[in-house]
Each structure stands twice: as C-alpha cells, then as structure tokens.
Write a protein that holds these residues in place. Structure first.
Motif, PDB file in Angstrom:
ATOM      1  N   GLN A 160      -5.396 -34.817 -11.844  1.00 46.28           N
ATOM      2  CA  GLN A 160      -5.055 -34.120 -13.094  1.00 46.28           C
ATOM      3  C   GLN A 160      -3.663 -33.499 -13.016  1.00 46.28           C
ATOM      4  N   ALA A 161      -3.340 -32.920 -11.868  1.00 46.94           N
ATOM      5  CA  ALA A 161      -2.012 -32.325 -11.694  1.00 46.94           C
ATOM      6  C   ALA A 161      -0.928 -33.388 -11.820  1.00 46.94           C
ATOM      7  N   ILE A 162      -1.148 -34.529 -11.211  1.00 44.86           N
ATOM      8  CA  ILE A 162      -0.163 -35.614 -11.283  1.00 44.86           C
ATOM      9  C   ILE A 162       0.064 -36.033 -12.731  1.00 44.86           C
ATOM     10  N   LYS A 163      -1.005 -36.121 -13.509  1.00 44.33           N
ATOM     11  CA  LYS A 163      -0.855 -36.482 -14.923  1.00 44.33           C
ATOM     12  C   LYS A 163      -0.033 -35.443 -15.678  1.00 44.33           C
ATOM     13  N   VAL A 164      -0.269 -34.163 -15.402  1.00 45.21           N
ATOM     14  CA  VAL A 164       0.480 -33.092 -16.075  1.00 45.21           C
ATOM     15  C   VAL A 164       1.946 -33.124 -15.654  1.00 45.21           C
ATOM     16  N   ILE A 165       2.201 -33.301 -14.357  1.00 42.23           N
ATOM     17  CA  ILE A 165       3.593 -33.377 -13.883  1.00 42.23           C
ATOM     18  C   ILE A 165       4.310 -34.537 -14.561  1.00 42.23           C
ATOM     19  N   GLN A 166       3.664 -35.698 -14.584  1.00 37.38           N
ATOM     20  CA  GLN A 166       4.286 -36.867 -15.214  1.00 37.38           C
ATOM     21  C   GLN A 166       4.567 -36.622 -16.688  1.00 37.38           C
ATOM     22  N   SER A 167       3.660 -35.947 -17.389  1.00 39.32           N
ATOM     23  CA  SER A 167       3.903 -35.666 -18.809  1.00 39.32           C
ATOM     24  C   SER A 167       5.066 -34.691 -18.984  1.00 39.32           C
ATOM     25  N   ASN A 168       5.188 -33.711 -18.088  1.00 39.50           N
ATOM     26  CA  ASN A 168       6.295 -32.759 -18.168  1.00 39.50           C
ATOM     27  C   ASN A 168       7.633 -33.415 -17.820  1.00 39.50           C
ATOM     28  N   VAL A 169       7.620 -34.307 -16.854  1.00 40.10           N
ATOM     29  CA  VAL A 169       8.838 -35.056 -16.517  1.00 40.10           C
ATOM     30  C   VAL A 169       9.260 -35.901 -17.721  1.00 40.10           C
ATOM     31  N   ALA A 170       8.296 -36.523 -18.384  1.00 39.82           N
ATOM     32  CA  ALA A 170       8.601 -37.328 -19.571  1.00 39.82           C
ATOM     33  C   ALA A 170       9.159 -36.448 -20.697  1.00 39.82           C
ATOM     34  N   LEU A 171       8.615 -35.242 -20.868  1.00 39.68           N
ATOM     35  CA  LEU A 171       9.107 -34.319 -21.902  1.00 39.68           C
ATOM     36  C   LEU A 171      10.579 -33.978 -21.698  1.00 39.68           C
ATOM     37  N   THR A 172      10.997 -33.907 -20.449  1.00 35.36           N
ATOM     38  CA  THR A 172      12.377 -33.544 -20.147  1.00 35.36           C
ATOM     39  C   THR A 172      13.269 -34.771 -19.933  1.00 35.36           C
ATOM     40  N   LYS A 173      12.658 -35.953 -20.020  1.00 34.28           N
ATOM     41  CA  LYS A 173      13.393 -37.216 -19.834  1.00 34.28           C
ATOM     42  C   LYS A 173      14.151 -37.230 -18.494  1.00 34.28           C
ATOM     43  N   SER A 174      13.479 -36.736 -17.455  1.00 34.73           N
ATOM     44  CA  SER A 174      14.120 -36.645 -16.140  1.00 34.73           C
ATOM     45  C   SER A 174      13.453 -37.567 -15.117  1.00 34.73           C
ATOM     46  N   GLU A 175      12.891 -38.665 -15.592  1.00 30.13           N
ATOM     47  CA  GLU A 175      12.181 -39.600 -14.709  1.00 30.13           C
ATOM     48  C   GLU A 175      13.043 -40.131 -13.574  1.00 30.13           C
ATOM     49  N   SER A 176      14.331 -40.315 -13.813  1.00 27.11           N
ATOM     50  CA  SER A 176      15.202 -40.858 -12.763  1.00 27.11           C
ATOM     51  C   SER A 176      15.514 -39.820 -11.681  1.00 27.11           C
ATOM     52  N   GLN A 177      15.273 -38.551 -11.974  1.00 23.49           N
ATOM     53  CA  GLN A 177      15.598 -37.493 -11.021  1.00 23.49           C
ATOM     54  C   GLN A 177      14.385 -36.933 -10.285  1.00 23.49           C
ATOM     55  N   ILE A 178      13.189 -37.171 -10.805  1.00 25.40           N
ATOM     56  CA  ILE A 178      11.989 -36.557 -10.220  1.00 25.40           C
ATOM     57  C   ILE A 178      11.006 -37.639  -9.808  1.00 25.40           C
ATOM     58  N   THR A 179      10.665 -37.645  -8.532  1.00 21.71           N
ATOM     59  CA  THR A 179       9.668 -38.560  -7.991  1.00 21.71           C
ATOM     60  C   THR A 179       8.349 -37.803  -7.890  1.00 21.71           C
ATOM     61  N   VAL A 180       7.310 -38.335  -8.521  1.00 20.33           N
ATOM     62  CA  VAL A 180       5.998 -37.692  -8.548  1.00 20.33           C
ATOM     63  C   VAL A 180       5.023 -38.556  -7.758  1.00 20.33           C
ATOM     64  N   THR A 181       4.362 -37.949  -6.759  1.00 17.89           N
ATOM     65  CA  THR A 181       3.473 -38.703  -5.892  1.00 17.89           C
ATOM     66  C   THR A 181       2.188 -37.932  -5.642  1.00 17.89           C
ATOM     67  N   LYS A 182       1.062 -38.630  -5.782  1.00 17.32           N
ATOM     68  CA  LYS A 182      -0.238 -38.039  -5.455  1.00 17.32           C
ATOM     69  C   LYS A 182      -0.445 -38.197  -3.959  1.00 17.32           C
ATOM     70  N   MET A 183      -0.356 -37.071  -3.245  1.00 13.25           N
ATOM     71  CA  MET A 183      -0.459 -37.125  -1.792  1.00 13.25           C
ATOM     72  C   MET A 183      -0.730 -35.724  -1.255  1.00 13.25           C
ATOM     73  N   ASP A 184      -1.525 -35.655  -0.228  1.00 12.13           N
ATOM     74  CA  ASP A 184      -1.777 -34.423   0.507  1.00 12.13           C
ATOM     75  C   ASP A 184      -0.449 -33.886   1.063  1.00 12.13           C
ATOM     76  N   ALA A 185      -0.297 -32.566   1.102  1.00 11.66           N
ATOM     77  CA  ALA A 185       0.956 -31.945   1.525  1.00 11.66           C
ATOM     78  C   ALA A 185       1.363 -32.346   2.935  1.00 11.66           C
ATOM     79  N   ASP A 186       0.434 -32.369   3.867  1.00 11.97           N
ATOM     80  CA  ASP A 186       0.784 -32.729   5.244  1.00 11.97           C
ATOM     81  C   ASP A 186       1.253 -34.177   5.340  1.00 11.97           C
ATOM     82  N   LYS A 187       0.610 -35.069   4.612  1.00  6.28           N
ATOM     83  CA  LYS A 187       1.032 -36.472   4.592  1.00  6.28           C
ATOM     84  C   LYS A 187       2.380 -36.617   3.889  1.00  6.28           C
ATOM     85  N   ALA A 188       2.618 -35.787   2.892  1.00  6.67           N
ATOM     86  CA  ALA A 188       3.889 -35.833   2.166  1.00  6.67           C
ATOM     87  C   ALA A 188       5.059 -35.532   3.105  1.00  6.67           C
TER      88      ALA A 188
END
Length: 184
Positions: A75-103
């Motif tokens: 759900q968080a990933i979906k919200v982040i992606q929608s907010n990135v789309a709202l700001t049209k900053s897709e080329s600047q922000i990489t959104v990844t579903k991943m545990d923090a330690d693995k990240a």
C-alpha cells in the motif's frame, strides 16, 4: 500533507490510510528542512522507510537530483508512486518495495552512495543504530552526509556512531523527536 517549498510547492500529497502510519507533519518537515538546509544542489537522497514519499519528494522539490524510496508495504508503494506521479518526478525518484536491511545491500550492490538519509521506521520496529552502522560499513554515505532520524520522543540515540557519525541536532515536537547526524 503538502510540499512546502521548491519546484513542487503547494502540491497536495496522498497519505496512507489507517493508524499504522504517521506521516511527517508539515510543521516537523519544515523544521527538518530549515535545519539541514532549505535548498540543495544535486544531492542524492535515501528514504529508507518512505511511507508516502513525503520527505523524499520535498527534498527533490528543493533541489536534490535523485531519491531512492524504499518501503516494505505494498500500500505504501502505491501511495509513493501516486505522489511521484503527482509531482511528475518519475525520472528523479526510484520507488522499490523492499525491506530496509535488504535495501542497504541493494544500494551497495548497485554502487549507490547518498548525501541525505531519512530514517523514520515504525516506532515498534526501530533498528536505527544498526542500520546507521550498516550504512557506514557498506560505505553508502558521502562525506559530510546527513542522516535525519524521526523517533518517539522517549527514544534516545547515542551522540556518536562508530566515530563516523556525530549527532548535531536533537529536537522534540509533541510525541516525535528529530535527531540529525552528520558524517565526519
């Protein structure tokens, strides 16, 4: 929740529904950015527990060139992606579903280093000191890099992490405490 300053100033952002998340309020976000520098020049950002992407988007709005947003919840990933789309900053922000330690391991494997880190984990699952130590061991922080931690006001963090990160600011806001470290 909105973007406070910069290119996306005034844009309203979506937040996660429910009581499991605590988006950083505009007041606290304003205080953070006033302390770490209201504007940036091409810095690389890591938002390890991104939630809504609020802090990373604010950083991009204020001049950071790239942000990496990680969260472990779909759900968080979906919200982040929608907010990135709202700001049209897709080329600047990489959104990844991943545990923090693995990240952190993913960043090392991809030879990515950062200038600014936001650590705002769920209060019950804090491993902030361990994760800062891992960032240092993996050499993910650039010189003079900053780490902004958002914790419960009752939670204390050490003044120094491995002799490489120094606490430079600590401020409480109602139930939240902001602690800022700088890499020596």
């Amino acid at each position: 929740m909105r973007v406070i300053a910069g290119d996306f100033k005034g844009r309203k952002l979506n937040s996660l529904q429910g009581s499991n998340t605590r988006p950083t309020s505009d007041k606290i976000k304003g205080a953070i950015f006033n302390r770490i520098g209201p504007y940036f020049d091409g810095d690389i950002v890591l938002d390890l527990y991104s939630g809504s992407g609020n802090l990373a988007i604010e950083a991009i709005s204020r001049g950071c060139s790239k942000a990496y947003c990680f969260d472990n919840h779909f759900q968080a990933i979906k919200v982040i992606q929608s907010n990135v789309a709202l700001t049209k900053s897709e080329s600047q922000i990489t959104v990844t579903k991943m545990d923090a330690d693995k990240a952190l391991l993913w960043l090392k494997a991809n030879e990515i280093t950062v200038d600014l880190v936001f650590l705002d984990p769920p209060y019950a699952k804090q491993k902030i000191v361990e994760q800062m130590e891992t960032m240092l061991e993996l050499k993910l922080m650039n010189d003079s890099g900053l780490i902004v931690c958002e914790v419960d006001k009752k939670f204390d963090l050490p003044d120094d992490i491995k002799g490489q990160l120094e606490k430079i600011k600590e401020q409480s806001y109602s139930l939240t405490k902001i602690i800022i470290y700088q890499k020596n």
